[in-house]
Structure formats: structure tokens, C-alpha cells
Design an enzyme around this catalytic site. Structure first.
Site, PDB file in Angstrom:
ATOM      1  N   ASP A  46       0.839  -1.199   0.000  1.00  0.00           N
ATOM      2  CA  ASP A  46       0.000   0.000   0.000  1.00  0.00           C
ATOM      3  C   ASP A  46       0.879   1.255   0.000  1.00  0.00           C
ATOM      4  O   ASP A  46       2.038   1.212   0.419  1.00  0.00           O
ATOM      5  CB  ASP A  46      -0.886   0.037   1.252  1.00  0.00           C
TER       6      ASP A  46
HETATM    7  N1  URA Z   1      -1.345  -5.846   3.945  1.00  0.00           N
HETATM    8  C1  URA Z   1      -1.810  -4.597   3.936  1.00  0.00           C
HETATM    9  O1  URA Z   1      -2.847  -4.299   4.526  1.00  0.00           O
HETATM   10  N2  URA Z   1      -1.112  -3.664   3.252  1.00  0.00           N
HETATM   11  C2  URA Z   1       0.044  -3.937   2.622  1.00  0.00           C
HETATM   12  O2  URA Z   1       0.651  -3.027   2.041  1.00  0.00           O
HETATM   13  C3  URA Z   1       0.521  -5.249   2.651  1.00  0.00           C
HETATM   14  C4  URA Z   1      -0.196  -6.198   3.322  1.00  0.00           C
END
Ligand code: URA
Length: 237
Positions: free
Chosen positions: A103
Site C-alpha cells: 500500500d
Molecule cells: N497488507 C496490507 O494491509 N497492506 C500492505 O501493504 C501489505 C499487506
């Protein structure tokens, strides 16, 4: 492939610098001096030399990046900086892409390559490659949560997660945890904590399979994988 791109790929400088090298008349393909950067060559078949020294052709690039917050795990974005924007020219010319996604607000280990097979092997749901995250979580993470994550929690869309390994590093109104999962659903870690009524406020990926983030890399820094690290990831292939 264009000779200027090949030379840049192999680390002989930026596009500008490569142009100079070519102009100097020191580059030969199969013994013939080549000065025009647009000249097409087949690096698998033809021998390229600079001042008589053979240019070794390496088709693939494998990088580990310590991804900072605020950049997007994509090759292009109209609004935001992407992880590819963080790369030097000599690496960007390989046209690499991120292996999976973190993310925008997640930090840590992200692999970048131009090798589709490598990426597919790591991303394939069949291979269950584990990923370990460190997170700070608003709310008290309990042994009950450890058990729930081991059994699988139901996300808001009804999906039941595969068994995951939760370790509590510190429990309190803000908890610190480590979580290992073997799948990669959208926002998975954040949604797993939401399923038990808690909120992830900071997330960092620490490892993929046996490969750990090189902690000497500052946020935004990257380096090539060593042969040993590559083998660690590909060992079950
Ligand atoms: N899980 C999440 O919620 N975000 C990420 O970036 C990776 C795994």
C-alpha cells in the site's frame, strides 16, 4: 535491442555518457566499430566489446527496495511518485516492475524485477510464499487474536483467511506485532486486524519467504539481490 540501451543496461553510464562512449569509436560489434546508438543488435548472438573488452550481457535485474511511505507500487501513476521513479537510470532502463504491491502508506521490503517468471513464481497463490510484517496496531492485541489468526478470520467481504502466525511484541493501547501470512489479498493485514476490531496505524514488510529486508537500506534506497538471495527465493522452483 539498441546498442545504447544495452550499454546503459550493462552499467556503462547514463544515456548521455553512453553516447560519448559510442562517439569515441571504442565500441565494436563483431569487430566492427559502431558509433550510432540506434544500431540494433542481438546481445545473445553478437559479441560487443569496449576497447576490446567483452561486454557481458545480463538480461534480468533483481532489486530489493526499502519502500518509503507515499510512493505507489506501480510503474506509472499520473499523480504520485512510483517505486520505479526511485530507480537510477541504469536500473530503470531494464523496464522493471514491482513484484506485487505494498500500500502507499506501507514501508519495507519490495522486490523489483523485469523477470516475469520470477515475479509469477513469488506471487502465485499455489506457492504460498510467506510474508512477514511488523505493525503498530491501535487497541490491545491479545492471545485470543493470536488464536483467531491461526484459525483464520472472516474479512468484511466474507473471505476466511488462511492460518497466519501472529506474535505479540508489545501489548497495550497501542500494540506492536509481527504477522506472517501466506497469501496476499488486497489490504490483507489491515483487514485482518479490522476483523478483530483493531486498526493498523503503521505497517512494514520485513521479509518475503526466507529473504529479509537489508536493514542497512534507508527508506527509498535499494540494491541488487545477491546470487544467494535470489537462490533463497527460487529454491523450491
Ligand atoms: N497488507 C496490507 O494491509 N497492506 C500492505 O501493504 C501489505 C499487506
Amino acid at each position: 535491442m539498441r546498442i545504447d540501451k544495452l550499454l546503459a543496461n550493462m552499467g556503462y553510464g547514463t544515456r548521455k555518457e553512453v553516447k560519448k562512449v559510442l562517439k569515441a569509436g571504442i565500441v565494436q560489434v563483431e569487430g566492427e566499430v559502431i558509433k550510432d546508438g540506434k544500431t540494433q543488435i542481438d546481445p545473445e548472438e553478437q559479441t560487443v566489446t569496449i576497447r576490446g573488452e567483452v561486454v557481458e550481457y545480463k538480461p534480468y535485474l533483481y532489486l530489493m527496495l526499502n519502500k518509503p511511505q507515499g510512493v505507489i507500487s506501480a510503474t506509472e501513476d499520473n499523480e504520485h511518485q512510483t517505486v520505479i521513479d526511485l530507480l537510477a537510470f541504469e536500473h530503470a532502463v531494464y523496464d522493471p516492475f514491482p513484484v506485487g504491491r505494498l500500500d502507499k502508506d506501507t514501508e519495507g521490503l519490495l522486490l523489483i524485477t523485469n523477470d516475469g517468471k520470477f515475479s509469477h513464481a513469488l506471487m502465485s497463490p499455489k506457492r504460498h510464499v510467506s510474508k512477514t510484517y511488523y505493525a503498530r496496531v491501535r487497541g490491545e492485541v491479545t492471545e485470543g487474536d493470536v488464536l483467531s489468526f491461526k484459525e483464520g478470520v472472516t474479512l468484511e467481504d466474507g473471505y476466511v483467511t488462511k492460518p497466519a502466525d501472529l506474535t505479540i511484541k508489545q501489548s497495550g493501547s497501542v500494540s506492536e506485532i509481527e504477522l506472517t501470512i501466506t497469501e496476499g489479498k488486497y489490504h490483507q493485514v489491515k483487514r485482518m486486524f479490522e476483523a478483530v476490531g483493531k486498526k493498523v496505524t503503521y505497517l512494514k514488510r520485513c521479509s518475503i519467504g526466507q529473504l529479509e529486508l537489508d536493514e542497512t537500506l534507508k527508506l527509498g534506497e535499494y540494491r541488487e539481490l545477491t546470487d544467494a538471495e535470489y537462490s533463497l527465493l527460487m529454491k523450491d522452483e
